[in-house]
Scaffold this motif. Structure first.
Motif, PDB file in Angstrom:
ATOM      1  N   GLN A   1       0.881  -1.083  -0.005  1.00 33.55           N
ATOM      2  CA  GLN A   1       0.093   0.118   0.039  1.00 33.55           C
ATOM      3  C   GLN A   1       0.877   1.209   0.139  1.00 33.55           C
ATOM      4  O   GLN A   1       0.294   2.371  -0.081  1.00 33.55           O
ATOM      5  N   ASP A   2       2.053   1.076  -0.161  1.00 33.91           N
ATOM      6  CA  ASP A   2       3.140   2.270   0.072  1.00 33.91           C
ATOM      7  C   ASP A   2       2.997   3.123  -1.350  1.00 33.91           C
ATOM      8  O   ASP A   2       2.955   2.585  -2.219  1.00 33.91           O
ATOM      9  N   GLU A   3       2.682   4.331  -1.208  1.00 38.96           N
ATOM     10  CA  GLU A   3       2.631   5.202  -2.253  1.00 38.96           C
ATOM     11  C   GLU A   3       3.934   5.351  -3.088  1.00 38.96           C
ATOM     12  O   GLU A   3       3.735   5.845  -4.467  1.00 38.96           O
ATOM     13  N   ARG A   4       5.084   4.861  -2.683  1.00 35.57           N
ATOM     14  CA  ARG A   4       6.227   5.113  -3.472  1.00 35.57           C
ATOM     15  C   ARG A   4       6.249   3.792  -4.477  1.00 35.57           C
ATOM     16  O   ARG A   4       7.199   3.944  -5.343  1.00 35.57           O
ATOM     17  N   ILE A   5       5.605   2.970  -4.348  1.00 38.35           N
ATOM     18  CA  ILE A   5       5.474   1.745  -5.315  1.00 38.35           C
ATOM     19  C   ILE A   5       4.144   1.769  -6.088  1.00 38.35           C
ATOM     20  O   ILE A   5       3.358   2.611  -5.714  1.00 38.35           O
ATOM     21  N   ILE A   6       4.030   1.112  -7.258  1.00 38.96           N
ATOM     22  CA  ILE A   6       2.498   0.644  -7.748  1.00 38.96           C
ATOM     23  C   ILE A   6       1.919  -0.291  -7.048  1.00 38.96           C
ATOM     24  O   ILE A   6       2.478  -1.473  -6.706  1.00 38.96           O
ATOM     25  N   ARG A   7       0.881   0.106  -6.439  1.00 40.63           N
ATOM     26  CA  ARG A   7       0.122  -0.675  -5.423  1.00 40.63           C
ATOM     27  C   ARG A   7      -0.504  -1.967  -6.022  1.00 40.63           C
ATOM     28  O   ARG A   7      -1.821  -1.657  -6.579  1.00 40.63           O
ATOM     29  N   ASN A   8       0.012  -2.999  -6.079  1.00 40.86           N
ATOM     30  CA  ASN A   8      -0.392  -4.141  -6.718  1.00 40.86           C
ATOM     31  C   ASN A   8      -0.164  -5.268  -5.824  1.00 40.86           C
ATOM     32  O   ASN A   8       0.716  -5.734  -5.846  1.00 40.86           O
ATOM     33  N   TYR A   9      -1.274  -5.949  -4.871  1.00 37.31           N
ATOM     34  CA  TYR A   9      -0.684  -6.559  -3.929  1.00 37.31           C
ATOM     35  C   TYR A   9      -0.109  -7.795  -4.366  1.00 37.31           C
ATOM     36  O   TYR A   9       0.787  -8.675  -3.914  1.00 37.31           O
ATOM     37  N   LYS A  10      -0.808  -8.553  -5.473  1.00 40.96           N
ATOM     38  CA  LYS A  10      -0.479  -9.653  -6.261  1.00 40.96           C
ATOM     39  C   LYS A  10       1.049  -9.842  -6.652  1.00 40.96           C
ATOM     40  O   LYS A  10       1.693 -10.786  -6.430  1.00 40.96           O
ATOM     41  N   LYS A  11       1.287  -8.817  -7.123  1.00 40.28           N
ATOM     42  CA  LYS A  11       2.669  -8.588  -7.827  1.00 40.28           C
ATOM     43  C   LYS A  11       3.766  -8.398  -6.861  1.00 40.28           C
ATOM     44  O   LYS A  11       4.708  -8.896  -6.741  1.00 40.28           O
ATOM     45  N   VAL A  12       3.335  -7.838  -5.644  1.00 36.31           N
ATOM     46  CA  VAL A  12       4.095  -7.532  -4.442  1.00 36.31           C
ATOM     47  C   VAL A  12       4.401  -8.857  -3.887  1.00 36.31           C
ATOM     48  O   VAL A  12       5.569  -9.413  -3.467  1.00 36.31           O
ATOM     49  N   GLN A  13       3.342  -9.760  -3.676  1.00 39.32           N
ATOM     50  CA  GLN A  13       3.547 -11.093  -3.191  1.00 39.32           C
ATOM     51  C   GLN A  13       4.528 -11.958  -4.151  1.00 39.32           C
ATOM     52  O   GLN A  13       5.336 -12.722  -3.406  1.00 39.32           O
ATOM     53  N   SER A  14       4.804 -11.787  -5.399  1.00 40.60           N
ATOM     54  CA  SER A  14       5.725 -12.262  -6.032  1.00 40.60           C
ATOM     55  C   SER A  14       7.044 -12.293  -5.774  1.00 40.60           C
ATOM     56  O   SER A  14       8.037 -13.014  -5.890  1.00 40.60           O
ATOM     57  N   ILE A  15       7.087 -10.848  -5.144  1.00 37.36           N
ATOM     58  CA  ILE A  15       8.826 -10.552  -4.492  1.00 37.36           C
ATOM     59  C   ILE A  15       9.034 -11.752  -3.321  1.00 37.36           C
ATOM     60  O   ILE A  15      10.244 -12.293  -3.428  1.00 37.36           O
TER      61      ILE A  15
END
Length: 229
Positions: free
Chosen positions: A92-106
């Protein structure tokens, strides 16, 4: 005339002549150079390509400093200890593109790289030593053990960091279908094996890298033509 010569001549004709074509070709990094990359770099590039998929690349690139800040410069040693709750919060951080599913890939790809480190010494060593004549099986490994690295995402990341690989872009796919090298689904095992065999044959006859061959094929088809002066 061999099939490679036909590809090469067509690419030169469409891209401003033989002198110009060589300025457009990229060359892969050596095995030694690849082995010196940090494994954090691979995680970062996988993540970049995942976020670029289906999105404006320029927007992703403009946000990338923010990604590095939020995810500790993609330090695998640090990210291994990040909890699911922390990933959800940082998504949810505004410094990144907020896409939880893609963040999960990290998180998933971080663990994939860590596991492969244990098996091969380092992820970079695995990539560096993988023969380009069997590159599709490296693609399949990323697709099977990683997250969101199927299709062209994994191969694009490999190419971006210097691994010698062909790419199944739309132009390359059009060429393969027009020459009856593939006829089914692009990502089917049958099509991947047929494409690999064809590129291996082109490499044997030309001595060029998979990267250069893939680019030459793309230059030889499609709508992007450069007129020679």
């Amino acid at each position: 005339m061999t099939q490679f010569n036909e590809i090469y001549d067509r690419a030169c004709e469409r891209k401003g002549g033989e002198a110009n074509i060589h300025t457009l070709l990229n060359e892969p990094h050596s095995c030694n150079a690849l082995s010196l990359r940090t494994d954090d770099e691979w995680l970062e590039e996988f993540t970049r390509k995942i976020f670029q998929s289906g999105f404006y690349w320029s927007v992703v690139n403009a946000k990338w400093d923010g990604f590095r800040e939020v995810f500790w410069n993609f330090s695998i040693d640090k990210l291994l200890y990040m909890s699911p709750e922390m990933y959800e919060q940082r998504a949810q951080d505004e410094r990144i593109i907020r896409n939880y599913k893609k963040v999960q890939s990290i998180a998933i790809n971080c663990h994939m790289i860590y596991e492969l480190q244990q098996e091969h010494g380092s992820f970079s060593t695995l990539v560096a030593n993988w023969p380009s004549s069997d590159i599709i099986n490296l693609w399949l490994l990323l697709r099977k053990r990683g997250n969101r690295l199927g299709g062209n995402t994994g191969p694009f990341a490999l190419r971006a960091l210097g691994k010698d690989t062909f790419l199944l872009t739309k132009d390359v796919e059009s060429y393969l279908r027009a020459n009856h090298i593939i006829d089914g689904g692009l990502q089917s095992l049958k099509s991947l094996k047929a494409a690999q065999q064809h590129f291996n044959e082109l490499q044997q006859s030309s001595g060029l890298s998979m990267t250069a061959l893939s680019q030459l094929i793309a230059f030889s088809v499609g709508d992007n033509i450069i007129q020679s002066s």
